[in-house]
Design a protein around this motif. Sequence first.
Motif, short mmCIF file in Angstrom:
data_model
loop_
_atom_site.label_atom_id
_atom_site.label_comp_id
_atom_site.label_asym_id
_atom_site.label_seq_id
_atom_site.Cartn_x
_atom_site.Cartn_y
_atom_site.Cartn_z
N ASP A 170 -5.95 -2.00 3.83
CA ASP A 170 -6.71 -1.22 4.48
C ASP A 170 -7.96 -1.87 5.14
O ASP A 170 -8.75 -2.58 4.48
CB ASP A 170 -7.14 -0.08 3.55
CG ASP A 170 -7.97 1.11 4.28
OD1 ASP A 170 -9.03 0.88 5.14
OD2 ASP A 170 -7.85 2.20 4.11
N LEU A 171 -7.81 -2.10 6.15
CA LEU A 171 -8.97 -2.87 6.91
C LEU A 171 -10.30 -2.47 6.58
O LEU A 171 -11.30 -3.18 6.38
CB LEU A 171 -8.66 -3.16 8.64
CG LEU A 171 -7.41 -3.69 8.86
CD1 LEU A 171 -7.30 -3.63 10.43
CD2 LEU A 171 -7.04 -5.06 8.40
N ALA A 172 -10.41 -1.19 6.82
CA ALA A 172 -11.78 -0.66 6.53
C ALA A 172 -12.35 -0.57 5.25
O ALA A 172 -13.47 -1.03 5.06
CB ALA A 172 -11.92 0.96 7.04
N ARG A 173 -11.51 -0.40 4.26
CA ARG A 173 -11.98 -0.58 2.73
C ARG A 173 -12.01 -2.05 2.34
O ARG A 173 -12.40 -2.36 1.25
CB ARG A 173 -11.15 0.39 2.05
CG ARG A 173 -11.57 1.78 2.63
CD ARG A 173 -10.83 2.80 1.78
NE ARG A 173 -11.11 3.08 0.47
CZ ARG A 173 -10.88 3.94 -0.41
NH1 ARG A 173 -9.82 4.81 0.08
NH2 ARG A 173 -11.44 4.24 -1.47
N GLY A 174 -11.32 -2.96 2.99
CA GLY A 174 -11.22 -4.37 2.60
C GLY A 174 -10.20 -4.59 1.50
O GLY A 174 -10.53 -5.39 0.55
N GLY A 175 -9.07 -3.96 1.50
CA GLY A 175 -7.96 -4.32 0.56
C GLY A 175 -6.86 -3.72 0.46
O GLY A 175 -6.78 -2.67 1.23
N LEU A 176 -6.05 -3.67 -0.71
CA LEU A 176 -4.99 -2.97 -0.73
C LEU A 176 -4.84 -1.34 -1.18
O LEU A 176 -6.05 -1.06 -1.86
CB LEU A 176 -3.79 -3.58 -1.74
CG LEU A 176 -3.36 -4.80 -1.30
CD1 LEU A 176 -2.50 -5.40 -2.44
CD2 LEU A 176 -2.72 -5.02 0.15
N ILE A 177 -3.99 -0.62 -0.46
CA ILE A 177 -4.08 0.70 -0.97
C ILE A 177 -2.44 1.13 -1.63
O ILE A 177 -1.78 0.42 -0.83
CB ILE A 177 -4.32 1.62 0.17
CG1 ILE A 177 -5.78 1.61 0.86
CG2 ILE A 177 -3.85 3.25 0.05
CD1 ILE A 177 -6.76 1.98 -0.08
N CYS A 178 -2.37 1.73 -2.65
CA CYS A 178 -1.14 1.79 -3.16
C CYS A 178 -0.10 2.87 -2.54
O CYS A 178 -0.76 3.43 -1.45
CB CYS A 178 -1.14 2.31 -4.71
SG CYS A 178 -1.57 3.95 -4.87
N ALA A 179 1.16 2.60 -2.56
CA ALA A 179 2.04 3.75 -1.89
C ALA A 179 1.63 4.97 -2.00
O ALA A 179 1.81 5.80 -0.98
CB ALA A 179 3.57 3.27 -2.37
N LYS A 180 1.17 5.56 -3.31
CA LYS A 180 0.92 6.84 -3.29
C LYS A 180 -0.20 7.33 -2.63
O LYS A 180 -0.36 8.48 -2.09
CB LYS A 180 0.76 7.10 -4.83
CG LYS A 180 1.74 7.39 -5.80
CD LYS A 180 1.33 7.97 -7.07
CE LYS A 180 2.29 7.44 -8.30
NZ LYS A 180 1.76 7.32 -9.76
N CYS A 181 -1.34 6.62 -2.57
CA CYS A 181 -2.74 6.69 -1.72
C CYS A 181 -2.40 6.38 -0.23
O CYS A 181 -3.44 6.97 0.59
CB CYS A 181 -3.81 6.23 -2.24
SG CYS A 181 -3.97 6.50 -4.08
N ALA A 182 -1.44 5.66 0.19
CA ALA A 182 -1.32 5.33 1.67
C ALA A 182 -1.36 6.47 2.48
O ALA A 182 -0.68 7.49 2.33
CB ALA A 182 -0.29 4.26 1.78
N LYS A 183 -1.82 6.33 3.62
CA LYS A 183 -1.91 7.30 4.76
C LYS A 183 -1.07 6.71 5.96
O LYS A 183 -1.92 5.99 6.75
CB LYS A 183 -3.48 7.81 4.99
CG LYS A 183 -3.67 8.74 3.87
CD LYS A 183 -4.94 9.28 4.25
CE LYS A 183 -5.70 10.16 3.40
NZ LYS A 183 -6.46 9.37 2.53
N PRO A 184 -0.05 6.60 6.12
CA PRO A 184 0.86 5.72 7.11
C PRO A 184 0.24 6.34 8.58
O PRO A 184 0.41 5.32 9.62
CB PRO A 184 2.21 6.10 7.25
CG PRO A 184 2.35 6.59 5.66
CD PRO A 184 1.06 7.46 5.39
#
Length: 236
Positions: A170-184
């Motif tokens: 996630d560019l805006a938040r500055g790091g990884l987002i897990c598969a469950k929380c991801a918004k494709p």
Amino acid sequence: MEDTYNVKAIILSRQPRGECDGRAVVYSREAGKLELVARGVKKIKSKLAGHLEPFNLADIMAVRGQKYDYVGAAVSQECFSDIKSDLTKLAAAGRAVKLAQELTKPGVPQVEIFELLKDYLETLEAARKDSEILPAFFTLKLLSALGHAPELSRCLSCAAKIQPGKNRLDLARGGLICAKCAKPGDGNQLAISDDSIKLLRLALKGDFRELAKIKVEKKLAAEIGEAVEKFLRYNF
Ligand SMILES: [Zn+2]
């Protein structure tokens, strides 16, 4: 008496200034980014010119002036001749010094950034021709030194430890987002492979000599290069 100071510095760029002078921007170990006037470097017999070429690591005696500081003497310690004679390496080194010049503030010493530049140039100088992943690693380490390291171990939404799978950067938040929380559907969330995540983690921790030994396939190198570039452009 003249007020002088000594620095060890990497030359980031040099431009002409007037008829025969030059203006050098350097990143020094002692004082961070500095802009120095180099008198007479455009004259044919200038002894300073060769020592103040971009990428050189040089010992510089600077003289404090009223409007600007200037180079009293300079002796290059390393000239990186292999970089200067190889177009691919030249482009990689050129981009690194340009980024360092653009992203750092003048007169704010950060030894970490000086060492990063020095290590990178030394590794590039000795590298095989196909170590195309090194520029992305440099950018990532520079971002990290400037306080913009991406979070790569925990999800920035739910704080769960990142597991292999369909994670996103996630560019805006500055790091990884897990598969469950991801918004494709979110344009700021890039798909990122597990191999890329592993290499980015290694790059943040490891030194260039070790990183240069890792063999990375072209496709993976391209994915990492693109992710790091987007991360850079989002932050600056
Ligand atoms: Zn999550």
